[in-house]
Every structure is written in C-alpha cells, then in structure tokens.
Scaffold this motif. Structure first.
Motif, PDB file in Angstrom:
ATOM      1  N   ALA A   1      -3.430  28.731 -27.056  1.00 25.10           N
ATOM      2  CA  ALA A   1      -2.391  28.841 -28.266  1.00 25.10           C
ATOM      3  C   ALA A   1      -3.409  29.007 -29.596  1.00 25.10           C
ATOM      4  O   ALA A   1      -4.140  27.944 -29.842  1.00 25.10           O
ATOM      5  CB  ALA A   1      -1.810  27.592 -28.168  1.00 25.10           C
ATOM      6  N   ALA A   2      -3.221  30.023 -30.415  1.00 28.67           N
ATOM      7  CA  ALA A   2      -4.119  30.170 -31.591  1.00 28.67           C
ATOM      8  C   ALA A   2      -3.476  29.053 -32.663  1.00 28.67           C
ATOM      9  O   ALA A   2      -2.232  28.826 -32.473  1.00 28.67           O
ATOM     10  CB  ALA A   2      -3.796  31.536 -32.048  1.00 28.67           C
ATOM     11  N   GLY A   3      -3.996  28.495 -33.425  1.00 31.52           N
ATOM     12  CA  GLY A   3      -3.625  27.759 -34.530  1.00 31.52           C
ATOM     13  C   GLY A   3      -3.779  26.136 -33.973  1.00 31.52           C
ATOM     14  O   GLY A   3      -4.596  25.448 -34.096  1.00 31.52           O
ATOM     15  N   TRP A   4      -2.840  25.897 -33.177  1.00 30.87           N
ATOM     16  CA  TRP A   4      -2.461  24.394 -32.714  1.00 30.87           C
ATOM     17  C   TRP A   4      -3.222  24.144 -31.395  1.00 30.87           C
ATOM     18  O   TRP A   4      -2.841  23.005 -30.904  1.00 30.87           O
ATOM     19  CB  TRP A   4      -1.099  24.040 -33.057  1.00 30.87           C
ATOM     20  N   GLY A   5      -3.578  25.105 -30.558  1.00 28.51           N
ATOM     21  CA  GLY A   5      -3.989  24.998 -29.438  1.00 28.51           C
ATOM     22  C   GLY A   5      -5.621  24.703 -29.328  1.00 28.51           C
ATOM     23  O   GLY A   5      -6.366  24.309 -30.241  1.00 28.51           O
ATOM     24  N   ALA A   6      -5.999  24.570 -28.106  1.00 27.12           N
ATOM     25  CA  ALA A   6      -7.385  24.276 -27.647  1.00 27.12           C
ATOM     26  C   ALA A   6      -8.179  25.497 -27.515  1.00 27.12           C
ATOM     27  O   ALA A   6      -7.621  26.481 -27.011  1.00 27.12           O
ATOM     28  CB  ALA A   6      -7.646  23.313 -26.398  1.00 27.12           C
ATOM     29  N   THR A   7      -9.427  25.455 -27.706  1.00 25.71           N
ATOM     30  CA  THR A   7     -10.306  26.750 -27.415  1.00 25.71           C
ATOM     31  C   THR A   7     -10.489  26.956 -25.951  1.00 25.71           C
ATOM     32  O   THR A   7     -10.165  25.805 -25.062  1.00 25.71           O
ATOM     33  CB  THR A   7     -11.855  26.508 -27.945  1.00 25.71           C
ATOM     34  N   ASP A   8     -10.887  28.077 -25.510  1.00 28.21           N
ATOM     35  CA  ASP A   8     -10.867  28.056 -24.072  1.00 28.21           C
ATOM     36  C   ASP A   8     -12.077  27.127 -23.517  1.00 28.21           C
ATOM     37  O   ASP A   8     -11.527  26.568 -22.419  1.00 28.21           O
ATOM     38  CB  ASP A   8     -11.386  29.485 -23.665  1.00 28.21           C
TER      39      ASP A   8
ATOM     40  N   GLN B   1     -12.712  22.002 -20.344  1.00 26.43           N
ATOM     41  CA  GLN B   1     -13.115  20.383 -20.079  1.00 26.43           C
ATOM     42  C   GLN B   1     -11.856  19.567 -19.986  1.00 26.43           C
ATOM     43  O   GLN B   1     -11.998  18.890 -19.283  1.00 26.43           O
ATOM     44  CB  GLN B   1     -13.808  20.204 -21.722  1.00 26.43           C
ATOM     45  N   ILE B   2     -10.659  20.145 -20.631  1.00 29.25           N
ATOM     46  CA  ILE B   2      -9.646  18.979 -20.629  1.00 29.25           C
ATOM     47  C   ILE B   2      -9.205  19.225 -19.060  1.00 29.25           C
ATOM     48  O   ILE B   2      -8.975  17.967 -18.574  1.00 29.25           O
ATOM     49  CB  ILE B   2      -8.354  19.531 -21.380  1.00 29.25           C
ATOM     50  N   LEU B   3      -8.933  20.353 -18.452  1.00 27.87           N
ATOM     51  CA  LEU B   3      -8.720  20.403 -16.978  1.00 27.87           C
ATOM     52  C   LEU B   3      -9.539  19.820 -15.997  1.00 27.87           C
ATOM     53  O   LEU B   3      -9.216  19.002 -15.247  1.00 27.87           O
ATOM     54  CB  LEU B   3      -8.441  22.025 -16.863  1.00 27.87           C
ATOM     55  N   GLY B   4     -10.796  19.966 -16.568  1.00 22.89           N
ATOM     56  CA  GLY B   4     -11.929  19.214 -15.788  1.00 22.89           C
ATOM     57  C   GLY B   4     -11.935  17.763 -15.444  1.00 22.89           C
ATOM     58  O   GLY B   4     -12.017  17.083 -14.700  1.00 22.89           O
TER      59      GLY B   4
ATOM     60  N   LEU C   1     -10.322  16.974 -25.847  1.00 19.90           N
ATOM     61  CA  LEU C   1     -10.953  16.067 -24.961  1.00 19.90           C
ATOM     62  C   LEU C   1     -10.649  14.414 -25.216  1.00 19.90           C
ATOM     63  O   LEU C   1     -10.068  14.016 -24.367  1.00 19.90           O
ATOM     64  CB  LEU C   1     -12.273  16.200 -24.509  1.00 19.90           C
ATOM     65  N   PRO C   2     -11.176  14.138 -26.437  1.00 13.61           N
ATOM     66  CA  PRO C   2     -10.669  12.492 -26.605  1.00 13.61           C
ATOM     67  C   PRO C   2      -9.102  12.516 -26.853  1.00 13.61           C
ATOM     68  O   PRO C   2      -9.020  11.305 -26.159  1.00 13.61           O
ATOM     69  CB  PRO C   2     -11.334  12.590 -28.149  1.00 13.61           C
ATOM     70  N   GLN C   3      -8.290  13.478 -27.043  1.00 11.24           N
ATOM     71  CA  GLN C   3      -6.853  13.226 -27.079  1.00 11.24           C
ATOM     72  C   GLN C   3      -6.493  12.989 -25.552  1.00 11.24           C
ATOM     73  O   GLN C   3      -5.823  12.031 -25.154  1.00 11.24           O
ATOM     74  CB  GLN C   3      -6.406  14.061 -27.741  1.00 11.24           C
ATOM     75  N   LEU C   4      -7.002  13.625 -24.666  1.00 14.36           N
ATOM     76  CA  LEU C   4      -6.597  13.514 -23.339  1.00 14.36           C
ATOM     77  C   LEU C   4      -7.186  12.127 -22.611  1.00 14.36           C
ATOM     78  O   LEU C   4      -6.556  11.440 -22.103  1.00 14.36           O
ATOM     79  CB  LEU C   4      -7.159  14.634 -22.256  1.00 14.36           C
ATOM     80  N   GLN C   5      -8.359  11.742 -23.143  1.00 14.32           N
ATOM     81  CA  GLN C   5      -8.915  10.653 -22.558  1.00 14.32           C
ATOM     82  C   GLN C   5      -8.240   9.419 -23.276  1.00 14.32           C
ATOM     83  O   GLN C   5      -7.725   8.395 -22.308  1.00 14.32           O
ATOM     84  CB  GLN C   5     -10.389  10.281 -22.973  1.00 14.32           C
ATOM     85  N   ASP C   6      -7.475   9.635 -24.287  1.00 16.51           N
ATOM     86  CA  ASP C   6      -6.753   8.488 -24.929  1.00 16.51           C
ATOM     87  C   ASP C   6      -5.472   8.497 -24.101  1.00 16.51           C
ATOM     88  O   ASP C   6      -4.997   7.296 -23.529  1.00 16.51           O
ATOM     89  CB  ASP C   6      -6.423   8.774 -26.404  1.00 16.51           C
ATOM     90  N   SER C   7      -4.755   9.372 -23.888  1.00 15.56           N
ATOM     91  CA  SER C   7      -3.619   9.363 -22.958  1.00 15.56           C
ATOM     92  C   SER C   7      -3.820   8.965 -21.707  1.00 15.56           C
ATOM     93  O   SER C   7      -2.890   8.086 -21.182  1.00 15.56           O
ATOM     94  CB  SER C   7      -2.936  10.951 -23.003  1.00 15.56           C
ATOM     95  N   LEU C   8      -4.814   9.621 -20.952  1.00 20.23           N
ATOM     96  CA  LEU C   8      -5.023   8.771 -19.515  1.00 20.23           C
ATOM     97  C   LEU C   8      -5.206   7.277 -19.731  1.00 20.23           C
ATOM     98  O   LEU C   8      -4.885   6.717 -18.769  1.00 20.23           O
ATOM     99  CB  LEU C   8      -6.305   9.476 -19.010  1.00 20.23           C
TER     100      LEU C   8
END
Ligand SMILES: NC(=O)c1ccc[n+]([C@@H]2O[C@H](COP(=O)([O-])OP(=O)(O)OC[C@H]3O[C@@H](n4cnc5c(N)ncnc54)[C@H](OP(=O)(O)O)[C@@H]3O)[C@@H](O)[C@H]2O)c1
Length: 348
Positions: A28-35, A40-43, A295-302
C-alpha cells in the motif's frame, strides 16, 4: 497466552492462532509497508509461531496477494499456514462483472487470487462485503461447490448484516452442505456494534469471530492526541478510510482512550497491547487480525498475548466503551422468567 495456543475457527476443523496477520499494509502506497518491511513482518509472525495470513484481492490492487504468495513460497510454509483471502470488491471500474458476489465474479476472482498467491487452493475464502443484490442461495451454492472441488477449504463472511449470516448458516445446516465457519467484522473498544446482532448470530451458526481493526486503525495505540491530530506519522493523520461519519476522533472515543491509557499504566503495557488483550478476551473471538506498517508495531501487537487483564480491569474497559443499553438485557430475561435467573446455550 501464546501464538501457538491453537484453537479451531468456529465450529470447524480449521486450526488457527489467536492472532492472525493482516496484510492490508503490504504494497500500500502512503500508509503501507515497503516490500522489504512486509517481508520482515511476515517472517517475524511465522517465526513467532503464527499460522493465519489474511489478505484480499483488492488490497493494493492485488500487490498484497503477490507479496504474500512470494513470501510463503520463500519460507516454504504453504502446508502449515492458513492462507486467507477475499473476493467482492471491484477491480475494474465500469465492469459490473469485476465485482460483487455473483457466481461469475466469484470464479474469476478466485482464479486471479490463486495465480497471485502462487497456490492451488485457498484455506479460508471470504466474501469481503455484502453486495446487496446476489441471493444468499447463489453464494452458498457457489462457495459450497468450490469447497467440493478443493479450490477452497473453508469460507467465511465479512462486512454483512447479521441476518445474512444467519440465513446462510441455516440453509447450509438444513441442506447439509458446507456453511460459513467464521465472520470478519470491525471490532475494538471503540467499535462494538457487532455485539448486538452479529455475535449471537455467529454463536448460533457456529462461526468464529475474526475482528478487524482491533486498534481502530492506530487510534487505540494512543499516539494521537486531541490537541494535534496530525503530529504522529500514521494512517489516521492523512486521508484515510475512517473520515467523515466514520472518524475515530470523537469525544466518546477520546474518553475510552483515556481509560485505556490508565489501565495500560496499571498493567505496565502499551495501550495497543491492552486494546488487543481486551479483544482477545471477548466471547466468541477465535482469532484477532493484527496489522502493522513497521516491524516494531507487529512485535508490540504480538506482546498483547502476555497481557493479563483482571476481571475488574476488563469491566472498567467494558463500562467506558459500552455500546449502550440492549433491549434484550439480563433484566428483561429475569422479567420473562419470573425473577428466576436462567442461563441459555448462547450465553457461553
Ligand atoms: N474485512 C474487512 O473489511 C477488513 C477491513 C479492514 C482490515 N481488515 C483486515 O484486518 C487487518 C488489520 O486491520 P487494520 O490494519 O485496520 O488494524 P489495526 O490494528 O486497527 O491498525 C493497524 C495500524 O495501526 C498502526 N499501529 C499498529 N500497531 C502500532 C503500534 N504499536 N504503535 C503505533 N501504531 C501502530 C499502524 O498504522 P500507522 O503506523 O499507519 O498509524 C497499523 O498499520 C488488515 O490487515 C486486514 O487483513 C479487514
């Protein structure tokens, strides 16, 4: 709780983690994550033991599915993940056959998703949105045929009225054909509308709840303040889907956030983790979708899985975010049964 505390999705044999990875930010351009960050997030989610990956044909015009397909292939985990995608929103302006829930579009949408996801089957196929025209019977037959053909394993319903899910589940049960196993709806401390009709319907129909936007698009992280809505870099500070009548910046929501912050300080965790822990604790919830731009956002959520809320803290959060009095209340039940307390099957 751990990500590997598996449970079934509703009354089905599909085994899911308590937190599902939402990939709406991928591509998602703008508010999304780079490829690279998406990779990294999925991994990180897989490494932590998560097994549900949710996307949609419409996310980033198909790019989210492409990235998810690529990353799953890179990790070689197709057999152990629950791959979840959706159909229903249009991919082509001016062509009514490129959207909706009719049989013609469902078949075309699935072919496109399978190609982008580099797979031969989808584990969990969602009707993304009620299209307001296609008969329930046609959708049920089409999805049932896809289950029988092996192109999808299970299906669920998203963003639909409760009556629609109730009718589909009743038809499936009566005809002894595959029915919806889950419902995906907005659910958070600031969006509790599903509790009135959808939750009892899901309980009755054997569907697990899969909440989306449990952080209200970032609002419940506490990074926005009443005084300056534009300060943090985030989805809600620019043009976003929660504007106008859907805005999260209301006085009621600020009050909910104030209480959330207080409870967060008490338990020594971030407001985001506590907001997620509240969702995880709600009856009927099988697996909660988490979304991240970094990635830190995902880690916080987990880390929400580590939060323990006491009954009194849950009650405090329930009270401040209450959607209002329900006509079908405990008081009404007492009146019906002459002052005797009666517990019903759908209360559990
Ligand atoms: N069925 C449907 O109609 C539907 C609709 C929406 C979503 N979904 C699904 O649900 C998933 C999750 O939805 P969502 O992304 O709206 O969930 P959300 O949890 O409400 O919002 C996630 C966003 O909040 C911000 N955020 C998350 N953690 C943060 C933290 N620790 N600190 C600060 N900011 C943080 C990030 O945005 P910023 O950094 O940009 O602020 C992130 O992208 C989606 O990926 C999708 O799979 C389904």
């Amino acid at each position: 709780m751990k990500l590997t505390d598996h449970r079934t999705l509703g009354r089905s044999g599909l085994i899911v983690s308590p937190l599902a990875l939402g990939t709406m930010t991928f591509g998602a351009a703008g508010w999304g994550a780079t490829d690279e960050v998406s990779r990294q997030i999925l991994g990180a989610y897989l490494d932590a033991g998560g097994n549900v990956i949710d996307t949609a044909d419409v996310y980033s015009g198909g790019r989210s599915e492409e990235l998810v397909g690529q990353f799953i292939a890179e990790h070689g985990v197709r057999d152990r993940v629950v791959l979840s995608t959706k159909f229903g929103f249009s991919a082509q302006r001016g062509n009514p056959h490129a959207g909706g829930n009719g049989r013609k579009h469902i078949h075309a949408a699935l072919e496109g998703s399978l190609k982008r996801l580099q797979t031969e089957y989808v584990d969990l196929y969602w009707l993304h949105v009620y299209d307001m025209v296609t008969p329930v019977e046609e959708v049920l037959q089409t999805l049932g045929d896809l289950v029988r053909s092996g192109r999808i394993r299970y299906f669920g319903l998203s963003d639909m009225p409760a009556w629609y899910a109730t009718k589909m589940a009743a038809l499936a049960q009566a005809d002894r054909v595959p029915g919806p196993v889950a419902v995906q709806l907005e659910y958070s401390l600031v969006a509790r509308q599903l509790e009135a009709e959808h939750r009892p319907s899901a309980r009755d129909g054997g569907q697990g709840l899969m909440p989306w936007s449990p952080l209200a698009g970032g609002f419940l992280t506490g990074k926005y303040s009443r005084d300056d809505l534009t300060r943090p870099q985030g989805r809600l500070s620019g043009s976003n889907p929660f504007q106008g009548p859907f805005t999260k910046f209301t006085e009621r929501n600020w009050q909910i956030l104030d209480t959330l912050r207080t409870v967060a300080v008490e338990v020594g965790h971030s407001p985001a983790r506590v907001a997620l822990a509240w969702t995880l604790a709600q009856p009927g919830v099988s697996s909660t979708l988490v979304g991240a731009r970094t990635l830190p956002q995902l880690q916080d959520s987990l880390a929400a899985l580590d939060v323990h809320l006491t009954p009194s803290q849950l009650e405090t959060l329930d009270r401040v975010s209450s959607p209002g009095p329900d006509f079908f209340s405990a008081g009404l039940r007492q009146a019906v049964f002459g002052g005797v307390s009666v517990e019903g099957w759908t209360d559990a």
